[in-house]
Design an enzyme around this catalytic site. Sequence first.
Site, PDB file in Angstrom:
ATOM      1  CE  LYS A 173      -1.797   2.810   2.782  1.00  0.00           C
ATOM      2  NZ  LYS A 173      -1.709   4.033   1.947  1.00  0.00           N
ATOM      3  CB  SER A 227       4.377   9.473  11.379  1.00  0.00           C
ATOM      4  OG  SER A 227       3.109   8.854  11.368  1.00  0.00           O
ATOM      5  CD  GLU A 248      13.245   0.717   9.178  1.00  0.00           C
ATOM      6  OE1 GLU A 248      13.737   1.641   9.858  1.00  0.00           O
ATOM      7  OE2 GLU A 248      13.868  -0.304   8.867  1.00  0.00           O
ATOM      8  CB  CYS A 282      13.124   8.826   7.909  1.00  0.00           C
ATOM      9  SG  CYS A 282      14.160   7.821   6.852  1.00  0.00           S
ATOM     10  CD  GLU A 380      10.096  12.780  11.366  1.00  0.00           C
ATOM     11  OE1 GLU A 380       8.956  12.316  11.555  1.00  0.00           O
ATOM     12  OE2 GLU A 380      11.011  12.141  10.838  1.00  0.00           O
TER      13      GLU A 380
HETATM   14  P1  NAD Z   1       2.438   8.435   7.748  1.00  0.00           P
HETATM   15  O1  NAD Z   1       2.728   7.696   9.004  1.00  0.00           O
HETATM   16  O2  NAD Z   1       1.444   9.513   7.767  1.00  0.00           O
HETATM   17  O3  NAD Z   1       1.984   7.418   6.609  1.00  0.00           O
HETATM   18  C1  NAD Z   1       2.802   6.330   6.204  1.00  0.00           C
HETATM   19  C2  NAD Z   1       1.931   5.293   5.507  1.00  0.00           C
HETATM   20  O4  NAD Z   1       1.014   4.750   6.456  1.00  0.00           O
HETATM   21  C3  NAD Z   1       1.088   5.847   4.362  1.00  0.00           C
HETATM   22  O5  NAD Z   1       1.003   4.864   3.343  1.00  0.00           O
HETATM   23  C4  NAD Z   1      -0.257   6.055   5.019  1.00  0.00           C
HETATM   24  O6  NAD Z   1      -1.337   6.023   4.105  1.00  0.00           O
HETATM   25  C5  NAD Z   1      -0.316   4.874   5.957  1.00  0.00           C
HETATM   26  N1  NAD Z   1      -1.222   5.035   7.100  1.00  0.00           N
HETATM   27  C6  NAD Z   1      -1.648   6.178   7.674  1.00  0.00           C
HETATM   28  N2  NAD Z   1      -2.478   5.903   8.690  1.00  0.00           N
HETATM   29  C7  NAD Z   1      -2.554   4.569   8.791  1.00  0.00           C
HETATM   30  C8  NAD Z   1      -3.228   3.676   9.668  1.00  0.00           C
HETATM   31  N3  NAD Z   1      -3.988   4.114  10.655  1.00  0.00           N
HETATM   32  N4  NAD Z   1      -3.073   2.346   9.487  1.00  0.00           N
HETATM   33  C9  NAD Z   1      -2.278   1.882   8.498  1.00  0.00           C
HETATM   34  N5  NAD Z   1      -1.618   2.671   7.639  1.00  0.00           N
HETATM   35  C10 NAD Z   1      -1.742   4.006   7.786  1.00  0.00           C
HETATM   36  O7  NAD Z   1       3.857   8.969   7.228  1.00  0.00           O
HETATM   37  P2  NAD Z   1       4.096   9.933   5.981  1.00  0.00           P
HETATM   38  O8  NAD Z   1       3.485  11.259   6.310  1.00  0.00           O
HETATM   39  O9  NAD Z   1       3.694   9.252   4.733  1.00  0.00           O
HETATM   40  O10 NAD Z   1       5.694   9.988   5.981  1.00  0.00           O
HETATM   41  C11 NAD Z   1       6.423  10.783   6.857  1.00  0.00           C
HETATM   42  C12 NAD Z   1       6.885   9.989   8.066  1.00  0.00           C
HETATM   43  O11 NAD Z   1       7.544   8.795   7.664  1.00  0.00           O
HETATM   44  C13 NAD Z   1       7.897  10.727   8.893  1.00  0.00           C
HETATM   45  O12 NAD Z   1       7.588  10.586  10.252  1.00  0.00           O
HETATM   46  C14 NAD Z   1       9.206  10.013   8.582  1.00  0.00           C
HETATM   47  O13 NAD Z   1      10.196  10.101   9.567  1.00  0.00           O
HETATM   48  C15 NAD Z   1       8.768   8.627   8.388  1.00  0.00           C
HETATM   49  N6  NAD Z   1       9.761   7.897   7.621  1.00  0.00           N
HETATM   50  C16 NAD Z   1      10.564   6.980   8.276  1.00  0.00           C
HETATM   51  C17 NAD Z   1      11.530   6.298   7.563  1.00  0.00           C
HETATM   52  C18 NAD Z   1      12.423   5.285   8.225  1.00  0.00           C
HETATM   53  O14 NAD Z   1      13.040   4.486   7.525  1.00  0.00           O
HETATM   54  N7  NAD Z   1      12.524   5.252   9.543  1.00  0.00           N
HETATM   55  C19 NAD Z   1      11.692   6.524   6.197  1.00  0.00           C
HETATM   56  C20 NAD Z   1      10.864   7.463   5.579  1.00  0.00           C
HETATM   57  C21 NAD Z   1       9.895   8.130   6.304  1.00  0.00           C
END
Ligand code: NAD
Length: 476
Positions: A173, A227, A248, A282, A380
Amino acid sequence: MKTDLFINNDWVAAASGDRFPVVNPATEDVIADVAKGGPDDVDAAVDAARTCFESDEWRSLNPRDRGHMLAKAADLLAGRRGEIAELETRQNGKLLFESKIDISISVETLRYYGGWADKITGDTLPVSGPFFAYTLREPVGVVGAIVPWNFPLNIATWKYAPALAAGCTVVLKPASETPLTALAMAEVMLEAGFPPGAFNVVPGGGSTAGTALVKHPGVDKISFTGSTEIGKQIMREAADTVKRLTLELGGKSPNIVFADADLKAAVKGAQNGIFYGKGEVCAAGSRLLVEASVHDEVVEQLVERAKRLEPGDPLVRETRLGAIVSKSQQETVMSYVEAGKREATLVAGGNARDVNGKGYFVEATVFDDAKPGMKIVDEEIFGPVLAVMTFDGVDEGIALANETMYGLAAGIWTKDIKKAHRVAQRIRAGTVWINTYNMYDPAAPFGGYKASGYGRDLGRESLDGFLETKSVWVAL
Ligand code: NAD
Ligand code: MN
């Protein structure tokens, strides 16, 4: 351009018939209308993945042949690198040369795990008694991969490539902001010869398609990047089905400049550490810790460099700062910038911008005199905003670096090699870069300590997350 769901090697509309727009954040143009997967579609995709996983065709497939399919997918993706990189830039806003790097890392990741497919082995065990005992490493089953919008295809590949190498099947997804390159990848996987159900892509919302995947009893494991907030929610929702998890999550990584560093290299590293990918990284070095005696010199050089990063069209070669992924992310970043203006000293940037009247841009922004307890230091931001702090001596530097709930990455700048290794050992983070920053390779495990999550992407370790260990005893 593919815009339907990819389930069981077929392109299908969502069961609801719903679609959603994908917006180019640099131009505000709607560039695609994508099928919006919901719980029914997730159900269909999980059924397909389950049926494939349990099929004779998949089970009897030689691991080496799985490896060859991944290698073929790598070659096919490499052949489409320019086109898919452009698609990535158009949906995400990042610079085209950065998207090309992303696609190259995806290609290498596919090759790397293609190589692992026939090298996954168990042990023979020195148990006591008249027994022969050994372990089998078996695929965990159906994997749900949920990924963010910042490295859309790259982070997806970090998950589906090792999962397939291990013999799992996958439902991916993508983030709703950036589904297009995942769908392009489905075309590649089809052409590479993966059987129906091995690799499925269901674009859709997090709280609908994402949650459905997390709660689905037919999914054995969720590999999530996103996140910390959503990661915690997924942990709770995964409890009922005792799902395996790799998480992650977010970061607030320290980039530590000691007075004995090559300051020119350190400033360049600090700049790349925060402004690469518009800071939507990230592992971004979003806290710059500078030893007091070189503070003025470092900040002066950094500000000069930041002011040269003019926002522009990310498809144009000369541009050095792309568009923030969405209007809402631009607003989030600007709310932190406004907080920073109240609590610290703004020395570069600080404004939302457009380019030719369009798009969601934020200037390369630097705050000096930052301290723990401030929003811009503790939280962040996920944008091109740097908080600069000072410290005196190694111990204070380490303490300040570790003064965060996160533990994803860190940078250390010093010419003293002993100090560098000693500090690396004392930083609580999953990756430490010494005299460099933002380096990634399929061979190097990547993941977090503390609230940055657990489990690892990449490297041999990532495979462990997609494998169960079975001990087999034989009476002699
Ligand atoms: P997000 O957590 O908002 O969304 C990530 C994914 O999860 C998306 O596909 C989203 O649709 C899905 N999602 C959202 N709510 C959900 C739920 N309740 N159940 C299941 N899936 C759900 O993150 P974002 O805004 O897309 O990306 C930014 C964040 O990602 C930042 O916090 C960043 O640090 C983190 N990030 C971490 C890494 C790492 O390797 N540690 C890498 C890249 C990004
Ligand atoms: Mn989000």
